[in-house]
Design a protein around this motif. Structure first.
Motif, PDB file in Angstrom:
ATOM      1  N   CYS A   1       0.843  -1.206   0.000  1.00  0.00           N
ATOM      2  CA  CYS A   1       0.000   0.000   0.000  1.00  0.00           C
ATOM      3  C   CYS A   1       0.876   1.253   0.000  1.00  0.00           C
ATOM      4  O   CYS A   1       1.596   1.491   0.980  1.00  0.00           O
ATOM      5  CB  CYS A   1      -0.880   0.045   1.242  1.00  0.00           C
ATOM      6  SG  CYS A   1      -2.064  -1.303   1.405  1.00  0.00           S
TER       7      CYS A   1
ATOM      8  N   SER B   1      -2.441   5.908  -1.017  1.00  0.00           N
ATOM      9  CA  SER B   1      -3.672   5.100  -1.031  1.00  0.00           C
ATOM     10  C   SER B   1      -4.217   4.836   0.362  1.00  0.00           C
ATOM     11  O   SER B   1      -5.117   4.014   0.529  1.00  0.00           O
ATOM     12  CB  SER B   1      -3.411   3.752  -1.728  1.00  0.00           C
ATOM     13  OG  SER B   1      -3.188   3.952  -3.096  1.00  0.00           O
TER      14      SER B   1
ATOM     15  N   HIS C   1      -5.545   6.343   4.333  1.00  0.00           N
ATOM     16  CA  HIS C   1      -6.084   7.423   5.156  1.00  0.00           C
ATOM     17  C   HIS C   1      -5.867   7.045   6.617  1.00  0.00           C
ATOM     18  O   HIS C   1      -6.194   5.920   7.029  1.00  0.00           O
ATOM     19  CB  HIS C   1      -7.579   7.612   4.880  1.00  0.00           C
ATOM     20  CG  HIS C   1      -8.234   8.572   5.811  1.00  0.00           C
ATOM     21  ND1 HIS C   1      -8.080   9.941   5.703  1.00  0.00           N
ATOM     22  CD2 HIS C   1      -9.016   8.367   6.896  1.00  0.00           C
ATOM     23  CE1 HIS C   1      -8.750  10.521   6.678  1.00  0.00           C
ATOM     24  NE2 HIS C   1      -9.328   9.601   7.414  1.00  0.00           N
TER      25      HIS C   1
ATOM     26  N   SER D   1      -6.635   7.520  10.673  1.00  0.00           N
ATOM     27  CA  SER D   1      -7.662   8.025  11.585  1.00  0.00           C
ATOM     28  C   SER D   1      -7.468   7.441  12.981  1.00  0.00           C
ATOM     29  O   SER D   1      -6.904   6.362  13.148  1.00  0.00           O
ATOM     30  CB  SER D   1      -9.064   7.689  11.068  1.00  0.00           C
ATOM     31  OG  SER D   1      -9.229   6.292  10.947  1.00  0.00           O
TER      32      SER D   1
ATOM     33  N   THR E   1      -6.751   3.160   6.455  1.00  0.00           N
ATOM     34  CA  THR E   1      -7.814   2.686   5.566  1.00  0.00           C
ATOM     35  C   THR E   1      -7.347   2.789   4.119  1.00  0.00           C
ATOM     36  O   THR E   1      -6.804   3.818   3.708  1.00  0.00           O
ATOM     37  CB  THR E   1      -9.085   3.535   5.755  1.00  0.00           C
ATOM     38  OG1 THR E   1      -9.467   3.476   7.131  1.00  0.00           O
ATOM     39  CG2 THR E   1     -10.229   3.018   4.887  1.00  0.00           C
ATOM     40  N   ASN E   2      -7.573   1.721   3.353  1.00  0.00           N
ATOM     41  CA  ASN E   2      -7.222   1.715   1.940  1.00  0.00           C
ATOM     42  C   ASN E   2      -8.251   2.541   1.168  1.00  0.00           C
ATOM     43  O   ASN E   2      -9.405   2.127   1.031  1.00  0.00           O
ATOM     44  CB  ASN E   2      -7.177   0.279   1.409  1.00  0.00           C
ATOM     45  CG  ASN E   2      -6.829   0.225  -0.069  1.00  0.00           C
ATOM     46  OD1 ASN E   2      -6.560   1.230  -0.707  1.00  0.00           O
ATOM     47  ND2 ASN E   2      -6.835  -0.975  -0.618  1.00  0.00           N
ATOM     48  N   VAL E   3      -7.834   3.707   0.684  1.00  0.00           N
ATOM     49  CA  VAL E   3      -8.700   4.567  -0.123  1.00  0.00           C
ATOM     50  C   VAL E   3      -8.253   4.555  -1.588  1.00  0.00           C
ATOM     51  O   VAL E   3      -8.730   5.348  -2.397  1.00  0.00           O
ATOM     52  CB  VAL E   3      -8.733   6.019   0.423  1.00  0.00           C
ATOM     53  CG1 VAL E   3      -9.377   6.050   1.808  1.00  0.00           C
ATOM     54  CG2 VAL E   3      -7.336   6.626   0.460  1.00  0.00           C
TER      55      VAL E   3
ATOM     56  N   THR F   1      -6.814  -3.493  -4.246  1.00  0.00           N
ATOM     57  CA  THR F   1      -6.268  -4.195  -3.078  1.00  0.00           C
ATOM     58  C   THR F   1      -4.767  -3.937  -2.960  1.00  0.00           C
ATOM     59  O   THR F   1      -4.056  -3.863  -3.963  1.00  0.00           O
ATOM     60  CB  THR F   1      -6.546  -5.707  -3.224  1.00  0.00           C
ATOM     61  OG1 THR F   1      -7.956  -5.897  -3.297  1.00  0.00           O
ATOM     62  CG2 THR F   1      -5.991  -6.491  -2.061  1.00  0.00           C
TER      63      THR F   1
ATOM     64  N   LYS G   1     -10.168  -2.394  -1.114  1.00  0.00           N
ATOM     65  CA  LYS G   1     -10.562  -0.984  -1.091  1.00  0.00           C
ATOM     66  C   LYS G   1     -11.574  -0.777   0.042  1.00  0.00           C
ATOM     67  O   LYS G   1     -12.531  -1.531   0.181  1.00  0.00           O
ATOM     68  CB  LYS G   1     -11.190  -0.596  -2.423  1.00  0.00           C
ATOM     69  CG  LYS G   1     -11.598   0.862  -2.500  1.00  0.00           C
ATOM     70  CD  LYS G   1     -12.150   1.207  -3.872  1.00  0.00           C
ATOM     71  CE  LYS G   1     -12.667   2.619  -3.931  1.00  0.00           C
ATOM     72  NZ  LYS G   1     -11.628   3.628  -3.960  1.00  0.00           N
ATOM     73  N   GLY G   2     -11.327   0.207   0.906  1.00  0.00           N
ATOM     74  CA  GLY G   2     -12.208   0.511   2.029  1.00  0.00           C
ATOM     75  C   GLY G   2     -11.896  -0.251   3.309  1.00  0.00           C
ATOM     76  O   GLY G   2     -12.430   0.071   4.360  1.00  0.00           O
ATOM     77  N   ALA G   3     -11.012  -1.252   3.252  1.00  0.00           N
ATOM     78  CA  ALA G   3     -10.674  -2.046   4.445  1.00  0.00           C
ATOM     79  C   ALA G   3      -9.620  -1.327   5.285  1.00  0.00           C
ATOM     80  O   ALA G   3      -8.887  -0.471   4.797  1.00  0.00           O
ATOM     81  CB  ALA G   3     -10.177  -3.428   4.042  1.00  0.00           C
ATOM     82  N   GLN G   4      -9.546  -1.713   6.579  1.00  0.00           N
ATOM     83  CA  GLN G   4      -8.633  -1.084   7.523  1.00  0.00           C
ATOM     84  C   GLN G   4      -7.624  -2.067   8.093  1.00  0.00           C
ATOM     85  O   GLN G   4      -7.938  -3.231   8.320  1.00  0.00           O
ATOM     86  CB  GLN G   4      -9.387  -0.517   8.722  1.00  0.00           C
ATOM     87  CG  GLN G   4     -10.233   0.676   8.454  1.00  0.00           C
ATOM     88  CD  GLN G   4     -10.851   1.219   9.735  1.00  0.00           C
ATOM     89  OE1 GLN G   4     -10.870   0.563  10.778  1.00  0.00           O
ATOM     90  NE2 GLN G   4     -11.357   2.440   9.662  1.00  0.00           N
TER      91      GLN G   4
END
Length: 153
Positions: A21, A25, A27, A29, A47-49, A53, A94-97
């Motif tokens: 990653c 790509s 984020h 938080s 987080t994968n933005v 993958t 995508k969207g996973a943390q």
């Protein structure tokens, strides 16, 4: 243009077929915080933005910066206060943390920490990356330790 890939990222991509990653790509938080037995435990998420993958493996580089962008006290040390945590390859759709825990001593004064430190910004270098993510940080801290990235449950 030339793309530079770290040896760890290249090895990871070779084993899994999925690239590491890049910072761009991800984020950063804050997830949660709690304290126990003289230690503050803070959980953060990457987080994968990105568009697809990617993978993370290892420890993030973490520091708290002052208003001038200088590291306060010292960068977080790997492991240490928290129970040993194994390093595992984390695959992020995508969207996973992926999450990691940052600890700080609450007992001040203590060895290596004669007073509490403060800063304004948390700086995080994702594993095997040279570009950092930042978020605002408030509150006092001392003797930071960081655990490896783990899959979020």
């Amino acid at each position: 243009p030339t793309t530079t890939v770290t040896s760890t990222a290249a090895a990871t991509a070779g084993v899994t077929g999925v690239a590491g990653c890049p910072t761009s790509s991800l984020h950063l938080s804050f997830v949660s915080g709690q304290g126990a037995a003289g230690t503050a435990y803070m959980t953060y998420a990457l987080t994968n933005v990105g568009p697809g993958t990617c993978t993370l493996l290892g420890y993030p580089g973490v520091s708290i910066l002052d208003g001038a962008g200088q590291i306060v006290q010292h960068p977080a040390q790997r492991g240490g206060i928290q129970a040993p945590t194994a390093v595992h390859l984390v695959t992020l759709a995508k969207g996973a943390q992926a999450r990691f825990i940052l600890t700080s001593s609450d007992v001040i004064p203590s060895p290596g920490c004669s007073h509490a430190f403060t800063g304004t910004t948390l700086q995080v270098f994702p594993p095997n990356q040279r570009d950092a993510l930042t978020i605002p940080h408030s509150g006092s801290f001392c003797n930071l330790h960081v655990g490896p990235v783990q899959a979020a449950h």
